[in-house]
Design a protein around this motif. Structure first.
Motif, PDB file in Angstrom:
ATOM      1  N   TYR A 130       0.851  -1.185   0.000  1.00  0.00           N
ATOM      2  CA  TYR A 130       0.000   0.000   0.000  1.00  0.00           C
ATOM      3  C   TYR A 130       0.889   1.238   0.000  1.00  0.00           C
ATOM      4  CZ  TYR A 130      -2.912  -3.690   1.916  1.00  0.00           C
ATOM      5  OH  TYR A 130      -3.558  -4.882   2.118  1.00  0.00           O
ATOM      6  N   GLY A 141      -3.658   5.475  -0.167  1.00  0.00           N
ATOM      7  CA  GLY A 141      -4.463   6.188   0.813  1.00  0.00           C
ATOM      8  C   GLY A 141      -3.885   7.567   1.039  1.00  0.00           C
ATOM      9  N   GLY A 159       0.738   5.180   1.383  1.00  0.00           N
ATOM     10  CA  GLY A 159       0.030   6.144   2.204  1.00  0.00           C
ATOM     11  C   GLY A 159       0.679   7.502   2.037  1.00  0.00           C
ATOM     12  N   CYS A 169      -6.782   9.368  10.016  1.00  0.00           N
ATOM     13  CA  CYS A 169      -5.838   8.393   9.446  1.00  0.00           C
ATOM     14  C   CYS A 169      -4.701   8.101  10.426  1.00  0.00           C
ATOM     15  CB  CYS A 169      -5.271   8.904   8.125  1.00  0.00           C
ATOM     16  SG  CYS A 169      -6.470   8.952   6.771  1.00  0.00           S
ATOM     17  N   LEU A 198      -8.002   6.039  -1.758  1.00  0.00           N
ATOM     18  CA  LEU A 198      -8.857   6.135  -0.578  1.00  0.00           C
ATOM     19  C   LEU A 198      -8.500   7.409   0.162  1.00  0.00           C
ATOM     20  CD1 LEU A 198      -8.614   2.456   0.714  1.00  0.00           C
ATOM     21  CD2 LEU A 198     -10.290   3.441  -0.858  1.00  0.00           C
TER      22      LEU A 198
END
Length: 143
Positions: free
Chosen positions: A2, A65, A4, A110, A103
């Protein structure tokens, strides 16, 4: 894997993490807001840079994200507090440059979720995070 991204008042900071939350690579760039389209492209390019630094291909990344100081709804920015964006379809703009799901979340929320699952909040049921930077924010985990 992922990606971020934290949207701060002066910098954009990105991390590539694995499924356990282990940080594989970090990249940052100054925040230079020149409109929503350019901002989305910058987020996509920063995502590509952190993937390259961590030796990952876009096909290996499940989603990106982004934590923003403000309110979001789905893939849209409702408003931000530090950059002039209101009712911006950020995910669709982002996918013009990098076709990965985006996202969005409030940055302090977060931070609370990240600490709850991978940091100081592990093993707790109730947890509060206060963020201090260009501004002040907070995120709460209850139950």
């Amino acid at each position: 894997m992922y990606v971020g991204i934290d949207v701060g008042g002066t910098n954009l900071k990105a991390g590539l993490v694995d499924e356990t939350g282990h940080i594989l690579a970090v990249e940052r760039t100054p925040l230079d807001f020149r409109g929503p389209e350019a901002f989305a492209a910058t987020l996509a390019e920063l995502s590509k840079a952190v993937m390259a630094a961590g030796g990952a291909e876009p096909a290996q990344v499940e989603y990106v994200g982004v934590g923003l100081p403000g309110a979001v709804s789905g893939g849209d920015v409702v408003y931000t507090t530090n950059i002039p964006m209101e009712n911006v379809p950020l995910e669709s703009l982002f996918r013009r440059t990098l076709d990965l799901p985006l996202l969005l979340g409030n940055d302090a929320d977060c931070a609370a979720v990240g600490e709850f699952f991978c940091g100081a909040g592990q093993g707790t049921e109730d947890f509060v995070v206060v963020t201090l930077g260009t501004g002040i924010g907070g995120g709460i985990i209850l139950g």
